[in-house]
Design a protein around this motif. Structure first.
Motif, PDB file in Angstrom:
ATOM      1  N   ARG A 197       0.830  -1.190   0.000  1.00  0.00           N
ATOM      2  CA  ARG A 197       0.000   0.000   0.000  1.00  0.00           C
ATOM      3  C   ARG A 197       0.869   1.245   0.000  1.00  0.00           C
ATOM      4  O   ARG A 197       1.986   1.245   0.530  1.00  0.00           O
ATOM      5  N   ASP A 198       0.344   2.297  -0.606  1.00  0.00           N
ATOM      6  CA  ASP A 198       0.997   3.601  -0.642  1.00  0.00           C
ATOM      7  C   ASP A 198      -0.018   4.614  -0.116  1.00  0.00           C
ATOM      8  O   ASP A 198      -0.917   5.042  -0.841  1.00  0.00           O
ATOM      9  N   ASN A 199       0.123   4.966   1.143  1.00  0.00           N
ATOM     10  CA  ASN A 199      -0.869   5.859   1.764  1.00  0.00           C
ATOM     11  C   ASN A 199      -0.848   7.252   1.149  1.00  0.00           C
ATOM     12  O   ASN A 199      -1.865   7.952   1.143  1.00  0.00           O
ATOM     13  N   ALA A 200       0.278   7.663   0.619  1.00  0.00           N
ATOM     14  CA  ALA A 200       0.363   8.988  -0.010  1.00  0.00           C
ATOM     15  C   ALA A 200      -0.459   9.043  -1.301  1.00  0.00           C
ATOM     16  O   ALA A 200      -0.936  10.114  -1.692  1.00  0.00           O
ATOM     17  N   LYS A 201      -0.614   7.887  -1.947  1.00  0.00           N
ATOM     18  CA  LYS A 201      -1.359   7.819  -3.207  1.00  0.00           C
ATOM     19  C   LYS A 201      -2.740   7.196  -3.039  1.00  0.00           C
ATOM     20  O   LYS A 201      -3.452   6.999  -4.027  1.00  0.00           O
ATOM     21  N   ASN A 202      -3.106   6.862  -1.800  1.00  0.00           N
ATOM     22  CA  ASN A 202      -4.389   6.187  -1.537  1.00  0.00           C
ATOM     23  C   ASN A 202      -4.536   4.933  -2.391  1.00  0.00           C
ATOM     24  O   ASN A 202      -5.597   4.659  -2.958  1.00  0.00           O
ATOM     25  N   MET A 203      -3.478   4.153  -2.453  1.00  0.00           N
ATOM     26  CA  MET A 203      -3.440   3.017  -3.370  1.00  0.00           C
ATOM     27  C   MET A 203      -2.990   1.753  -2.664  1.00  0.00           C
ATOM     28  O   MET A 203      -2.100   1.767  -1.816  1.00  0.00           O
ATOM     29  N   VAL A 204      -3.600   0.652  -3.066  1.00  0.00           N
ATOM     30  CA  VAL A 204      -3.160  -0.668  -2.653  1.00  0.00           C
ATOM     31  C   VAL A 204      -2.947  -1.497  -3.912  1.00  0.00           C
ATOM     32  O   VAL A 204      -3.740  -1.431  -4.849  1.00  0.00           O
ATOM     33  N   ASN A 205      -1.845  -2.231  -3.935  1.00  0.00           N
ATOM     34  CA  ASN A 205      -1.491  -3.044  -5.090  1.00  0.00           C
ATOM     35  C   ASN A 205      -1.435  -4.515  -4.722  1.00  0.00           C
ATOM     36  O   ASN A 205      -1.192  -4.871  -3.561  1.00  0.00           O
ATOM     37  N   LEU A 206      -1.640  -5.350  -5.723  1.00  0.00           N
ATOM     38  CA  LEU A 206      -1.479  -6.786  -5.556  1.00  0.00           C
ATOM     39  C   LEU A 206      -0.607  -7.277  -6.707  1.00  0.00           C
ATOM     40  O   LEU A 206      -1.057  -7.350  -7.854  1.00  0.00           O
ATOM     41  N   GLN A 207       0.638  -7.588  -6.395  1.00  0.00           N
ATOM     42  CA  GLN A 207       1.561  -8.147  -7.373  1.00  0.00           C
ATOM     43  C   GLN A 207       1.342  -9.651  -7.409  1.00  0.00           C
ATOM     44  O   GLN A 207       1.492 -10.326  -6.377  1.00  0.00           O
ATOM     45  N   MET A 208       1.008 -10.166  -8.577  1.00  0.00           N
ATOM     46  CA  MET A 208       0.695 -11.586  -8.718  1.00  0.00           C
ATOM     47  C   MET A 208       1.702 -12.232  -9.670  1.00  0.00           C
ATOM     48  O   MET A 208       1.757 -11.855 -10.852  1.00  0.00           O
ATOM     49  N   ASN A 209       2.476 -13.153  -9.155  1.00  0.00           N
ATOM     50  CA  ASN A 209       3.480 -13.860  -9.949  1.00  0.00           C
ATOM     51  C   ASN A 209       3.125 -15.336 -10.059  1.00  0.00           C
ATOM     52  O   ASN A 209       2.341 -15.858  -9.257  1.00  0.00           O
ATOM     53  N   ASN A 210       3.732 -15.991 -11.038  1.00  0.00           N
ATOM     54  CA  ASN A 210       3.510 -17.424 -11.242  1.00  0.00           C
ATOM     55  C   ASN A 210       2.016 -17.753 -11.231  1.00  0.00           C
ATOM     56  O   ASN A 210       1.564 -18.656 -10.511  1.00  0.00           O
ATOM     57  N   LEU A 211       1.279 -17.028 -12.016  1.00  0.00           N
ATOM     58  CA  LEU A 211      -0.174 -17.200 -12.029  1.00  0.00           C
ATOM     59  C   LEU A 211      -0.561 -18.570 -12.564  1.00  0.00           C
ATOM     60  O   LEU A 211       0.110 -19.135 -13.446  1.00  0.00           O
ATOM     61  N   LYS A 212      -1.650 -19.094 -12.023  1.00  0.00           N
ATOM     62  CA  LYS A 212      -2.161 -20.401 -12.383  1.00  0.00           C
ATOM     63  C   LYS A 212      -3.594 -20.265 -12.917  1.00  0.00           C
ATOM     64  O   LYS A 212      -4.292 -19.313 -12.554  1.00  0.00           O
ATOM     65  N   PRO A 213      -4.038 -21.211 -13.719  1.00  0.00           N
ATOM     66  CA  PRO A 213      -5.424 -21.123 -14.221  1.00  0.00           C
ATOM     67  C   PRO A 213      -6.450 -20.995 -13.099  1.00  0.00           C
ATOM     68  O   PRO A 213      -7.472 -20.319 -13.269  1.00  0.00           O
ATOM     69  N   GLU A 214      -6.175 -21.607 -11.962  1.00  0.00           N
ATOM     70  CA  GLU A 214      -7.120 -21.525 -10.840  1.00  0.00           C
ATOM     71  C   GLU A 214      -7.154 -20.147 -10.178  1.00  0.00           C
ATOM     72  O   GLU A 214      -7.995 -19.895  -9.309  1.00  0.00           O
ATOM     73  N   ASP A 215      -6.269 -19.245 -10.597  1.00  0.00           N
ATOM     74  CA  ASP A 215      -6.330 -17.859 -10.120  1.00  0.00           C
ATOM     75  C   ASP A 215      -7.328 -17.030 -10.922  1.00  0.00           C
ATOM     76  O   ASP A 215      -7.581 -15.865 -10.586  1.00  0.00           O
TER      77      ASP A 215
END
Length: 123
Positions: free
Chosen positions: A69-87
């Protein structure tokens, strides 16, 4: 008026990566715990990750996903690696005054939801 707006979804091959972002407006962002949920077709909405002063993950994404999260930008991120079909799912951003409500999770009690962004992982 509170708004959570997700972005970053799309189509990716298995093993690939995507980063989802959620920008909040109308709230004092730093006072809220933030979370990501997902809902696959025909399934219930499930908890994925959350962040307040520390991070929390469901077991199936540990080691592959990173929430920040970046409170200065009012932002939350989700970095997703090694994605699978079940995602594959619609991913929703959520905000609540209590990290417990998000991580339990108590879906009906969560203060605010975004409209979601679709992630499709092809095999």
């Amino acid at each position: 008026q509170v708004q959570l707006v997700e972005s970053g979804g799309g189509l990716v091959q298995a093993g690939g990566s995507l980063t989802l972002s959620c920008v909040a407006s109308g709230v004092t962002f730093s006072r809220y715990a933030m979370g990501w949920f997902r809902q696959a077709p025909g399934k219930d909405r499930e908890f994925v990750a959350a962040i307040s002063f520390k991070s929390y993950y469901t077991d199936s994404v540990k080691g592959r996903f990173t929430i920040s999260r970046d409170n200065a930008k009012n932002m939350v991120n989700l970095q997703m690696n090694n994605l699978k079909p079940e995602d594959t799912a619609v991913y929703y951003c959520a905000a609540d005054g209590s990290i417990v409500t998000i991580t339990t999770p108590t879906l009906d009690a969560i203060d605010y939801w975004g409209k979601g962004t679709l992630v499709t992982v092809s095999s």
